[in-house]
Motif scaffolding. Structure first.
Motif, short mmCIF file in Angstrom:
data_model
loop_
_atom_site.label_atom_id
_atom_site.label_comp_id
_atom_site.label_asym_id
_atom_site.label_seq_id
_atom_site.Cartn_x
_atom_site.Cartn_y
_atom_site.Cartn_z
N ALA A 78 0.84 -1.21 0.00
CA ALA A 78 0.00 0.00 0.00
C ALA A 78 0.87 1.25 0.00
CB ALA A 78 -0.93 0.00 1.21
N TYR A 82 1.04 4.02 -3.00
CA TYR A 82 0.72 5.42 -2.73
C TYR A 82 1.89 6.33 -3.11
CZ TYR A 82 -1.22 9.51 -0.43
OH TYR A 82 -1.71 10.75 -0.17
N TYR A 85 1.83 6.82 -6.79
CA TYR A 85 0.76 7.78 -7.12
C TYR A 85 1.24 9.21 -6.86
CZ TYR A 85 -3.41 10.61 -6.33
OH TYR A 85 -4.33 11.63 -6.34
N LEU A 86 1.90 9.44 -5.72
CA LEU A 86 2.40 10.78 -5.40
C LEU A 86 3.47 11.21 -6.40
CD1 LEU A 86 2.60 10.63 -1.52
CD2 LEU A 86 0.95 11.89 -2.90
N GLN A 110 -3.20 15.17 5.44
CA GLN A 110 -2.62 14.28 4.42
C GLN A 110 -1.19 13.91 4.81
OE1 GLN A 110 -3.34 16.94 1.09
NE2 GLN A 110 -4.60 15.38 0.09
N PHE A 114 0.17 10.23 5.68
CA PHE A 114 1.22 9.68 4.84
C PHE A 114 2.29 8.95 5.65
CE2 PHE A 114 5.38 10.16 2.74
CZ PHE A 114 5.15 9.29 1.69
N VAL A 117 2.14 5.15 5.76
CA VAL A 117 2.48 4.33 4.60
C VAL A 117 3.88 4.65 4.07
CG1 VAL A 117 0.09 3.92 3.88
CG2 VAL A 117 1.32 5.92 2.98
N ASN A 118 4.63 5.46 4.80
CA ASN A 118 5.98 5.83 4.39
C ASN A 118 6.98 4.81 4.94
OD1 ASN A 118 8.49 6.98 3.98
ND2 ASN A 118 7.99 8.93 4.91
#
Length: 199
Positions: A78, A82, A85-86, A110, A114, A117-118
């Motif tokens: 995930a 993401y 996507y970024l 946001q 984040f 998921v970083n």
């Protein structure tokens, strides 16, 4: 916590916060595209979101991944998706109208979200808890470690935003800005290499 351990931790927090990673690549691009003032919520969201992540890891979230390894794999997929996507969003940012970039900078929430998921944030949080948090008075030490990390992290990530802002006048040309954004997107993807090579 001894003064020596505290000093070692502050050095760890600085080095891990100021070195390139997904947060810093996005803040550099945000500084270029939106300036420092509009990027402040993003910077604060990183620092406070990361502080919450460190506390959560200290309270046992890291153990959850050891108990259920597939959960960690899902988080990694995930997070990687993401970040890709970024990177796409950064690559497609531009400044066609009077120097104002399309889109808008990350909001505070946001940036907080984040951190979950970083991949670099997880590695930093787990490293801080497992290496620098004494077991005696563990809960107090977890809160201290998390608060110190936030204090060191905010100005460290702010350097990347300021660097981006200083580059703004050199990137007035929309073509040059587009190339810069594509470069930042590629660096963000490159920061995923350790994660993607393990997947």
């Amino acid at each position: 916590m001894t003064p020596e351990l505290l000093l070692a931790f502050v050095l760890f927090a600085f080095v891990t916060s100021v070195t390139p990673g997904p947060n810093n690549m996005m803040l550099l691009a945000s500084g270029v595209n939106f300036g420092v003032r509009r990027s402040v919520p993003h910077m604060l969201g990183i620092s406070l979101g990361f502080m919450v992540l460190v506390v959560a890891v200290g309270l046992g979230l890291g153990q959850l991944f050891e108990t259920y390894p597939p959960l960690y794999t899902v988080l990694r997929y995930a997070g990687a998706a993401y970040l890709l996507y970024l990177a796409w969003k950064i690559a497609n940012a531009g400044a066609p109208n009077g120097g104002e970039a399309r889109g808008k900078p990350f909001s505070f929430l946001q940036a907080v979200a984040f951190q979950w998921v970083n991949p670099k944030a997880w590695i930093m949080a787990i490293g801080a808890i497992t290496t620098y948090t004494p077991q005696e008075n563990f809960l107090v030490n977890v809160v201290l470690i998390a608060a110190l990390f936030a204090l060191v992290n905010c100005p460290s990530v702010g350097l990347w935003t300021m660097a981006g802002s200083l580059l703004r006048h050199w990137l007035d040309n929309p073509r040059v800005l587009r190339l810069f954004n594509i470069g930042m997107a590629l660096l963000l993807v490159a920061s995923l290499y350790p994660v993607l090579s393990d997947l």
